[in-house]
Motif scaffolding. Sequence first.
Motif, PDB file in Angstrom:
ATOM      1  N   UNK A  13       0.830  -1.212   0.000  1.00 25.11           N
ATOM      2  CA  UNK A  13       0.000   0.000   0.000  1.00 25.11           C
ATOM      3  C   UNK A  13       0.863   1.260   0.000  1.00 25.11           C
ATOM      4  N   UNK A  14       2.096   1.145   0.466  1.00 27.76           N
ATOM      5  CA  UNK A  14       2.960   2.320   0.538  1.00 27.76           C
ATOM      6  C   UNK A  14       3.563   2.642  -0.826  1.00 27.76           C
ATOM      7  N   UNK A  15       3.980   3.889  -0.986  1.00 30.65           N
ATOM      8  CA  UNK A  15       4.585   4.312  -2.251  1.00 30.65           C
ATOM      9  C   UNK A  15       5.930   3.619  -2.429  1.00 30.65           C
ATOM     10  N   UNK A  16       6.134   2.938  -3.551  1.00 33.65           N
ATOM     11  CA  UNK A  16       7.386   2.197  -3.745  1.00 33.65           C
ATOM     12  C   UNK A  16       8.518   3.093  -4.232  1.00 33.65           C
ATOM     13  N   UNK A  17       9.725   2.534  -4.152  1.00 33.45           N
ATOM     14  CA  UNK A  17      10.899   3.146  -4.750  1.00 33.45           C
ATOM     15  C   UNK A  17      11.128   2.525  -6.117  1.00 33.45           C
ATOM     16  N   UNK A  18      11.480   3.344  -7.102  1.00 35.09           N
ATOM     17  CA  UNK A  18      11.826   2.816  -8.415  1.00 35.09           C
ATOM     18  C   UNK A  18      13.303   2.449  -8.428  1.00 35.09           C
ATOM     19  N   UNK A  19      13.602   1.245  -8.856  1.00 31.06           N
ATOM     20  CA  UNK A  19      14.973   0.758  -8.873  1.00 31.06           C
ATOM     21  C   UNK A  19      15.576   0.865 -10.265  1.00 31.06           C
ATOM     22  N   UNK A  20      16.909   0.805 -10.363  1.00 34.52           N
ATOM     23  CA  UNK A  20      17.562   0.813 -11.685  1.00 34.52           C
ATOM     24  C   UNK A  20      17.082  -0.350 -12.546  1.00 34.52           C
ATOM     25  N   UNK A  21      16.890  -0.077 -13.820  1.00 38.88           N
ATOM     26  CA  UNK A  21      16.444  -1.114 -14.754  1.00 38.88           C
ATOM     27  C   UNK A  21      16.781  -0.702 -16.176  1.00 38.88           C
ATOM     28  N   UNK A  22      17.497  -1.553 -16.876  1.00 39.65           N
ATOM     29  CA  UNK A  22      17.772  -1.343 -18.289  1.00 39.65           C
ATOM     30  C   UNK A  22      16.646  -1.995 -19.089  1.00 39.65           C
ATOM     31  N   UNK A  23      15.980  -1.208 -19.906  1.00 39.79           N
ATOM     32  CA  UNK A  23      14.814  -1.716 -20.625  1.00 39.79           C
ATOM     33  C   UNK A  23      15.185  -2.921 -21.476  1.00 39.79           C
ATOM     34  N   UNK A  24      14.403  -3.976 -21.340  1.00 42.40           N
ATOM     35  CA  UNK A  24      14.609  -5.212 -22.086  1.00 42.40           C
ATOM     36  C   UNK A  24      13.513  -5.360 -23.134  1.00 42.40           C
ATOM     37  N   UNK A  25      13.806  -6.175 -24.135  1.00 43.63           N
ATOM     38  CA  UNK A  25      12.822  -6.394 -25.201  1.00 43.63           C
ATOM     39  C   UNK A  25      11.560  -7.054 -24.662  1.00 43.63           C
ATOM     40  N   UNK A  26      11.699  -8.006 -23.760  1.00 43.59           N
ATOM     41  CA  UNK A  26      10.546  -8.725 -23.215  1.00 43.59           C
ATOM     42  C   UNK A  26      10.900  -9.214 -21.814  1.00 43.59           C
ATOM     43  N   UNK A  27      11.181  -8.286 -20.915  1.00 45.22           N
ATOM     44  CA  UNK A  27      11.659  -8.644 -19.593  1.00 45.22           C
ATOM     45  C   UNK A  27      10.546  -9.103 -18.679  1.00 45.22           C
ATOM     46  N   UNK A  28      10.552 -10.393 -18.341  1.00 43.80           N
ATOM     47  CA  UNK A  28       9.502 -10.954 -17.494  1.00 43.80           C
ATOM     48  C   UNK A  28      10.054 -11.806 -16.357  1.00 43.80           C
ATOM     49  N   UNK A  29      11.317 -11.655 -16.007  1.00 49.79           N
ATOM     50  CA  UNK A  29      11.907 -12.457 -14.945  1.00 49.79           C
ATOM     51  C   UNK A  29      12.760 -11.582 -14.042  1.00 49.79           C
ATOM     52  N   UNK A  30      12.568 -11.739 -12.727  1.00 49.75           N
ATOM     53  CA  UNK A  30      13.332 -10.962 -11.759  1.00 49.75           C
ATOM     54  C   UNK A  30      13.495 -11.790 -10.490  1.00 49.75           C
ATOM     55  N   UNK A  31      14.638 -11.631  -9.814  1.00 47.93           N
ATOM     56  CA  UNK A  31      14.850 -12.372  -8.588  1.00 47.93           C
ATOM     57  C   UNK A  31      15.943 -11.770  -7.733  1.00 47.93           C
ATOM     58  N   UNK A  32      15.771 -11.839  -6.403  1.00 50.55           N
ATOM     59  CA  UNK A  32      16.784 -11.384  -5.458  1.00 50.55           C
ATOM     60  C   UNK A  32      17.947 -12.377  -5.401  1.00 50.55           C
ATOM     61  N   UNK A  33      19.124 -11.876  -5.105  1.00 48.09           N
ATOM     62  CA  UNK A  33      20.224 -12.756  -4.724  1.00 48.09           C
ATOM     63  C   UNK A  33      19.948 -13.272  -3.307  1.00 48.09           C
ATOM     64  N   UNK A  34      20.560 -14.397  -2.901  1.00 49.85           N
ATOM     65  CA  UNK A  34      20.273 -14.965  -1.580  1.00 49.85           C
ATOM     66  C   UNK A  34      20.549 -14.013  -0.418  1.00 49.85           C
TER      67      UNK A  34
END
Length: 314
Positions: free
Chosen positions: A269-290
């Motif tokens: 519900x809180x306002x998020x922070x926008x993180x760095x992201x290089x635009x991808x052609x069809x980016x649909x996968x994201x994951x944290x490191x351990x």
Amino acid sequence: MFKFVIGNQPLRNTMSIKKNRLRVLTPSRIVAPIFMMLCFLKGADAQNTVTKVIPAELSEISGLVISKNNLFYVHNDSGDTSRIFAMDAKGNLVSTIYFKGDPSIKQLGVADCEDIAAGPGPIKNKSYIYLGDIGDNASNRPYVTVYRLPEPSNFTKKMQIVGEAIHLKYPNGPQDAETLMVDPITNELLIISKRQDTVGIYSASLKFKKNDTVTMKKQGGLFLPGKGLLKYIVAGDISRDGQQIIIKTYTTVYYWLRKGNEPIAETLKRTPTKLPYTLERQGEAIGFTPDGKSYYCISEGKNAIIYKYALPAK
């Protein structure tokens, strides 16, 4: 999943059914100009690592989770069979892991796998992989399925593992979704729908038995800025300690820091922070490191790039 269609590039046979269906849903005369607009958007310049080596078998990556030993588990979306892939951070294929899918889905065993997560399960101190067969472009599936697979301790080039499925129904009718997360604090599966102006956040307990059918609970909603496909939610992850959440659209990565053990729906519900992201052609996968200090993004397509980004200090 939504597909950017540009030109008439040939596609692999295993993906032909999906492509034909999606060309009807998203004509190229509409999608191509939007994609061209995206290409001119300013990409982030803060990625730490760029790797261009992706196995040929993985041309439709739609989900990513990183194990405690920094192994990547990824998968293709609709058109592939009941399998996931293990690879290292350089994109080298370690193993192709097969499991028994739904026998009612002829030949393939799965309908449209859209995201993957990791977390606890029935055996204490053992890590499990959760694969979400949750895509539903037409919003007409009577239920979607999540497969729980024990994380292997040893790998061969090709291997079979035994998992278990849970069938999930939405309390308000079928939804299209591409985001599956595991909350290690509440021990819940979380699914976020994709297309609405305010999307739904749905949950189900990790304490399920094989082939259970469960109606999920709607935890709340999430509104992000933008219009149409530019705000479609296509991926997400929760850090191993349960304190950080990232949600990805086609153009933006959003970040939240949880307050204690509050419900994820409250955090979002809180306002998020926008993180760095290089635009991808069809980016649909994201994951944290351990360790929760970085995150990776991977796009669909042959020779896709693996991007690694540092997270801001908490």
